[in-house]
Design a protein around this motif. Structure first.
Motif, mmCIF file in Angstrom:
data_model
loop_
_atom_site.group_PDB
_atom_site.id
_atom_site.type_symbol
_atom_site.label_atom_id
_atom_site.label_comp_id
_atom_site.label_asym_id
_atom_site.label_seq_id
_atom_site.Cartn_x
_atom_site.Cartn_y
_atom_site.Cartn_z
ATOM 1 N N MET A 117 0.827 -1.212 0.000
ATOM 2 C CA MET A 117 0.000 0.000 0.000
ATOM 3 C C MET A 117 0.858 1.257 0.000
ATOM 4 S SD MET A 117 -2.989 1.193 2.680
ATOM 5 C CE MET A 117 -4.115 -0.080 2.145
ATOM 6 N N ASP A 118 1.943 1.237 0.777
ATOM 7 C CA ASP A 118 2.818 2.412 0.833
ATOM 8 C C ASP A 118 3.421 2.707 -0.538
ATOM 9 O OD1 ASP A 118 2.319 2.716 3.502
ATOM 10 O OD2 ASP A 118 4.094 1.611 4.162
ATOM 11 N N GLU A 119 3.791 1.649 -1.270
ATOM 12 C CA GLU A 119 4.361 1.841 -2.605
ATOM 13 C C GLU A 119 3.325 2.441 -3.546
ATOM 14 O OE1 GLU A 119 7.239 1.975 -5.427
ATOM 15 O OE2 GLU A 119 7.447 1.477 -3.307
ATOM 16 N N THR A 120 2.089 1.978 -3.450
ATOM 17 C CA THR A 120 1.016 2.527 -4.286
ATOM 18 C C THR A 120 0.770 3.992 -3.966
ATOM 19 O OG1 THR A 120 -0.026 0.346 -4.337
ATOM 20 C CG2 THR A 120 -1.376 2.226 -5.003
ATOM 21 N N LEU A 121 0.824 4.326 -2.679
ATOM 22 C CA LEU A 121 0.640 5.724 -2.275
ATOM 23 C C LEU A 121 1.746 6.610 -2.849
ATOM 24 C CD1 LEU A 121 -0.531 5.645 1.448
ATOM 25 C CD2 LEU A 121 -1.780 6.501 -0.534
ATOM 26 N N ARG A 122 2.976 6.116 -2.796
ATOM 27 C CA ARG A 122 4.085 6.901 -3.331
ATOM 28 C C ARG A 122 3.924 7.119 -4.836
ATOM 29 N NH1 ARG A 122 7.248 4.188 0.666
ATOM 30 N NH2 ARG A 122 7.610 2.435 -0.750
ATOM 31 N N LEU A 123 3.504 6.080 -5.527
ATOM 32 C CA LEU A 123 3.279 6.226 -6.967
ATOM 33 C C LEU A 123 2.121 7.186 -7.241
ATOM 34 C CD1 LEU A 123 3.713 2.517 -8.143
ATOM 35 C CD2 LEU A 123 5.297 4.426 -8.502
ATOM 36 N N ALA A 124 1.086 7.097 -6.407
ATOM 37 C CA ALA A 124 -0.077 7.971 -6.604
ATOM 38 C C ALA A 124 0.286 9.425 -6.380
ATOM 39 C CB ALA A 124 -1.205 7.557 -5.660
ATOM 40 N N GLU A 125 1.240 9.685 -5.498
ATOM 41 C CA GLU A 125 1.642 11.068 -5.240
ATOM 42 C C GLU A 125 2.225 11.728 -6.488
ATOM 43 O OE1 GLU A 125 4.216 11.046 -1.894
ATOM 44 O OE2 GLU A 125 2.632 10.473 -0.476
ATOM 45 N N TYR A 126 2.785 10.924 -7.389
ATOM 46 C CA TYR A 126 3.293 11.488 -8.640
ATOM 47 C C TYR A 126 2.154 12.057 -9.492
ATOM 48 C CZ TYR A 126 7.918 9.555 -7.732
ATOM 49 O OH TYR A 126 9.141 9.290 -7.188
ATOM 50 N N LEU A 127 0.968 11.503 -9.310
ATOM 51 C CA LEU A 127 -0.190 12.059 -10.012
ATOM 52 C C LEU A 127 -0.462 13.479 -9.554
ATOM 53 C CD1 LEU A 127 -2.629 8.987 -9.854
ATOM 54 C CD2 LEU A 127 -1.341 9.790 -11.845
ATOM 55 N N LEU A 128 -0.342 13.713 -8.245
ATOM 56 C CA LEU A 128 -0.555 15.063 -7.722
ATOM 57 C C LEU A 128 0.531 16.019 -8.196
ATOM 58 C CD1 LEU A 128 -1.799 14.791 -4.030
ATOM 59 C CD2 LEU A 128 -3.101 15.121 -6.128
ATOM 60 N N ILE A 129 1.768 15.544 -8.174
ATOM 61 C CA ILE A 129 2.866 16.393 -8.660
ATOM 62 C C ILE A 129 2.639 16.754 -10.122
ATOM 63 C CG2 ILE A 129 5.337 16.490 -9.133
ATOM 64 C CD1 ILE A 129 5.720 14.591 -6.723
ATOM 65 N N SER A 130 2.241 15.775 -10.922
ATOM 66 C CA SER A 130 1.969 16.038 -12.339
ATOM 67 C C SER A 130 0.798 16.992 -12.500
ATOM 68 C CB SER A 130 1.680 14.722 -13.070
ATOM 69 O OG SER A 130 2.761 13.823 -12.968
ATOM 70 N N ALA A 131 -0.240 16.814 -11.671
ATOM 71 C CA ALA A 131 -1.392 17.712 -11.746
ATOM 72 C C ALA A 131 -0.978 19.135 -11.431
ATOM 73 C CB ALA A 131 -2.488 17.253 -10.780
ATOM 74 N N LEU A 132 -0.119 19.307 -10.440
ATOM 75 C CA LEU A 132 0.374 20.647 -10.101
ATOM 76 C C LEU A 132 1.162 21.243 -11.261
ATOM 77 C CD1 LEU A 132 0.877 22.956 -8.109
ATOM 78 C CD2 LEU A 132 2.834 21.654 -7.219
ATOM 79 N N VAL A 133 2.023 20.434 -11.866
ATOM 80 C CA VAL A 133 2.831 20.916 -13.000
ATOM 81 C C VAL A 133 1.925 21.360 -14.146
ATOM 82 C CG1 VAL A 133 4.464 20.219 -14.795
ATOM 83 C CG2 VAL A 133 4.859 19.558 -12.405
#
Length: 297
Positions: free
Chosen positions: A1-17
């Motif tokens: 689950m922690d690995e999935t959360l870390r990968l999902a956080e890249y979605l937020l970073i991309s959304a911000l960009v």
């Protein structure tokens, strides 16, 4: 689950960009339009010119850049949507249980409301107010703890959690658009942007967005009262979050009442919309300062 959360956080970073890039594109469009307006002003009577106006030779590709700006905003909206779906699958409930999740959901509501307004009115200047707010909320969300924790007992009602906070997201997104329209209405005399509609159009957008905000807030408060009775055994307890939500509801109700019955338009109503959105932000961030039963992290 922690690995999935870390990968999902890249979605937020991309959304911000993508949100920031869309914002930059819109600033360039507005700035270029302003420059073109100055260049294309007619020559005063009696003036002479030996060469034709240069602006007819090279024109910036405004239309193409506008498509990119809208496309980047749509991509940011989709990335936020996917992130919320991933969290919902991981947690088994709506992604509204803490400050991080609700901040991202807030951005979802803002971007969705903005895209609807852009589609209906074709007014890109709204993005100059709305997108910076969305970007700031994304930065705030990423600064919060994104870990998945078990729901506290008061939140263990998936249906009411989803409905109550879902209507809040719709209300807050529309409120942000009304705030943007009100800000542009007040700044209109200083905006020298080619292609801006009449000033009254911003007044109309602010009114229609507020007309969406108020009933959504009403449903949110009613559902919250029902949920409070289920969780805490009372419908209303003047918790700081409840009080802030009531004040916000009263402000938008006062705005609509003054507009419909008193004919309030223009600057007075625009300022009232700004106060209303300030109340929305206070209702959201207030539990950082005042605590209460709604402080879930």
């Amino acid at each position: 689950m922690d690995e999935t959360l870390r990968l999902a956080e890249y979605l937020l970073i991309s959304a911000l960009v993508f949100t920031v890039i869309a914002m930059i594109c819109n600033v360039v469009i507005v700035s270029t339009s302003k420059a073109r307006q100055k260049v294309t002003q007619p020559v005063a009577a009696g003036a002479t010119s030996s060469t034709p106006a240069p602006q007819s030779k090279k024109r910036p590709p405004i239309r193409g850049l506008a498509l990119y700006a809208t496309g980047f905003t749509v991509i940011a909206f989709l990335l936020v949507t996917v992130y919320l779906i991933v969290r919902m699958i991981m947690t088994g409930h709506g992604p509204f249980a803490n400050q991080h999740e609700f901040a991202v959901s807030f951005v979802f509501g803002i971007l969705g409301a903005y895209l609807i307004a852009e589609y209906l009115y074709r007014i890109r200047a709204l993005s100059l107010v709305v997108l910076p707010i969305a970007a700031a909320l994304l930065v705030y969300a990423m600064s919060m703890d994104a870990g998945v924790e078990p729901l506290v007992p008061a939140l263990q009602n998936n249906l009411l959690l989803t409905l109550h906070v879902g209507f809040a997201i719709l209300a807050y997104g529309a409120a942000c658009v009304s705030c943007g329209a009100a800000a542009l209405y007040l700044l209109y005399p200083k905006l020298k942007i080619r292609g801006l509609p009449r000033r009254e159009v911003f007044d109309d957008i602010g009114y229609k967005a507020a007309a969406v905000t108020f009933p959504m807030l009403t449903i949110m408060i009613v559902l919250g009262a029902v949920w409070a009775d289920t969780a805490w055994g009372r419908y209303w307890g003047w918790d700081p979050k409840e009080t802030a939500a009531l004040v916000t509801w009263l402000i938008y109700g006062a705005y609509l009442h003054a507009r419909v019955t008193r004919g309030w338009q223009g600057k007075r109503s625009a300022w009232l919309l700004l106060v209303g959105f300030a109340a929305v932000l206070f209702a959201y961030f207030g539990n950082h300062f005042f605590g209460g039963l709604h402080s879930y992290g």
